[in-house]
Design an enzyme around this catalytic site. Structure first.
Site, PDB file in Angstrom:
ATOM      1  N   LYS A   1       0.796  -1.292   0.545  1.00  0.00           N
ATOM      2  CA  LYS A   1      -0.549   0.227  -0.112  1.00  0.00           C
ATOM      3  C   LYS A   1       0.687   1.437   0.051  1.00  0.00           C
ATOM      4  CE  LYS A   1      -3.997  -2.645   1.977  1.00  0.00           C
ATOM      5  NZ  LYS A   1      -4.272  -2.778   3.869  1.00  0.00           N
TER       6      LYS A   1
ATOM      7  N   ASP B   1     -11.589   1.034   4.334  1.00  0.00           N
ATOM      8  CA  ASP B   1     -11.861   0.607   4.156  1.00  0.00           C
ATOM      9  C   ASP B   1     -12.790   0.203   3.642  1.00  0.00           C
ATOM     10  OD1 ASP B   1     -10.125  -1.922   3.049  1.00  0.00           O
ATOM     11  OD2 ASP B   1      -9.191  -2.468   5.305  1.00  0.00           O
TER      12      ASP B   1
ATOM     13  N   GLN C   1      -4.664  -2.694   9.575  1.00  0.00           N
ATOM     14  CA  GLN C   1      -4.797  -3.669   8.857  1.00  0.00           C
ATOM     15  C   GLN C   1      -5.063  -4.651   9.881  1.00  0.00           C
ATOM     16  OE1 GLN C   1      -3.091  -3.813   5.678  1.00  0.00           O
ATOM     17  NE2 GLN C   1      -3.919  -6.355   6.217  1.00  0.00           N
TER      18      GLN C   1
END
Ligand code: NDP
Length: 283
Positions: free
Chosen positions: A52, A119, A96
């Site tokens: 990322k 997300d 994460q």
């Protein structure tokens, strides 16, 4: 049969994002920014976070990593999220997964400001997805949809079968397919006769996390096959949820593993960062 090349498409998306990020800097005097929180030493998570960061660098999006030790407590994480929520220069926040045992991931995801929830896992954003309202949408499902779009096949009226019902992939990708007027069936571990259901799929999205669960011969001829699964075998190789060679022999389009949904998911994180930044600053 054609391969849906996720790496190639991800590059195209990054180029688009780069152009928009340049405009963002001209307008706001700073780049859009993504803050990633990573707790512990899980090697796969570190690879995902690094990917990322690389994608951000390539697109002119500022990437900030908060690498925290395994023993970091929930209260400390909540405090960090609240600080980032309050910081006007922070556009997007990503926690994460997986988090160490003892940390309530649902609680943390709900603590992220929905406007910064890159997300798209916040209950408000998931609710808006189901309500058909504009919101940040989960990145892997968006990646699947963008790959399907690339085939040029029109979705209205098509039979779409999703294998897997997680909040991360299965349910949101089913909602997106439904939004595009496909007739959607969601399968899971209790589904009876998976082969029979898959045989009807014009579009198949496999997200079960079970190596080569889906046999090539089950596929309808000329189906579009999107393989989300990432399974590491004992010899270290990666394989998807589809039996690739046999599935490729029947499909019209198929995503490889690796090199399909994975790189596209990373590209969608960066694209969503820009979406979040623009939506927040322009109100
Ligand atoms: P989960 O384990 O959360 O969900 C798996 C789903 O598959 C469950 O709904 C489960 O059913 C269903 N399932 C499992 N086995 C079977 C079976 N034999 N038959 C039918 N359904 C089955 O996984 P995720 O959704 O998080 O991830 C799925 C896969 O996608 C994993 O391999 C993961 O690594 C990969 N992934 C890849 C990403 C990418 O960027 N390419 C991003 C995210 C995930 P039930 O609900 O009944 O248990």
């Amino acid at each position: 049969m054609e391969i849906l090349d996720g790496k190639k498409l991800a590059k195209k998306i990054r180029q688009q994002v780069k152009g928009e990020a340049t405009q963002f800097v001209e307008r706001w005097g700073r780049p859009p920014s993504l803050h990633v929180i990573l707790v512990g030493d899980d090697p796969a998570s570190h690879i995902y976070v690094r990917n990322k960061e690389r994608a951000c660098k390539k697109t002119g999006v500022a990437s900030h990593q908060h690498l925290l030790p395994q023993e970091t407590g929930q209260a400390e994480l909540l405090q960090l999220i609240r600080k980032l929520n309050a910081d006007n220069d922070v556009d997007a926040i990503l926690v994460q997964m997986p988090l160490p045992k003892g940390i309530d991931s649902g609680l943390l995801l709900s603590a992220i400001a929905p406007t910064k929830d890159v997300d798209g896992f916040h209950p408000i954003n998931l609710g808006k997805l189901y309500a058909g309202r504009a919101a940040l949408r989960p990145c892997t499902p968006l990646a699947c949809m963008r790959l399907i779009e690339e085939t040029g096949v029109e979705l209205p009226g098509k039979n779409a079968v999703v294998v897997g019902r997680s909040t991360v992939v299965g349910k949101p990708v089913a909602a997106l397919l439904l939004e595009q007027h496909a007739t959607v069936t969601i399968c899971h571990s209790r589904t009876r006769n998976l082969a029979h259901v898959i045989a009807e799929a014009d579009v198949l999205v496999a997200a079960a996390g079970s190596p080569e669960l889906i046999k090539g011969e089950w596929l309808k001829r000329d189906a579009i096959a999107i393989d989300v699964g990432i399974n590491r075998l004992e010899d270290g190789t990666l394989t998807g949820d589809l039996e690739f060679e046999a599935a490729a022999a029947r499909a019209s389009w198929i995503t490889p593993v690796p090199g399909g949904v994975g790189p596209m998911t990373v590209a969608m994180v960066v694209a969503n960062t820009l979406t979040a930044a623009n939506a927040r600053l322009t109100g």
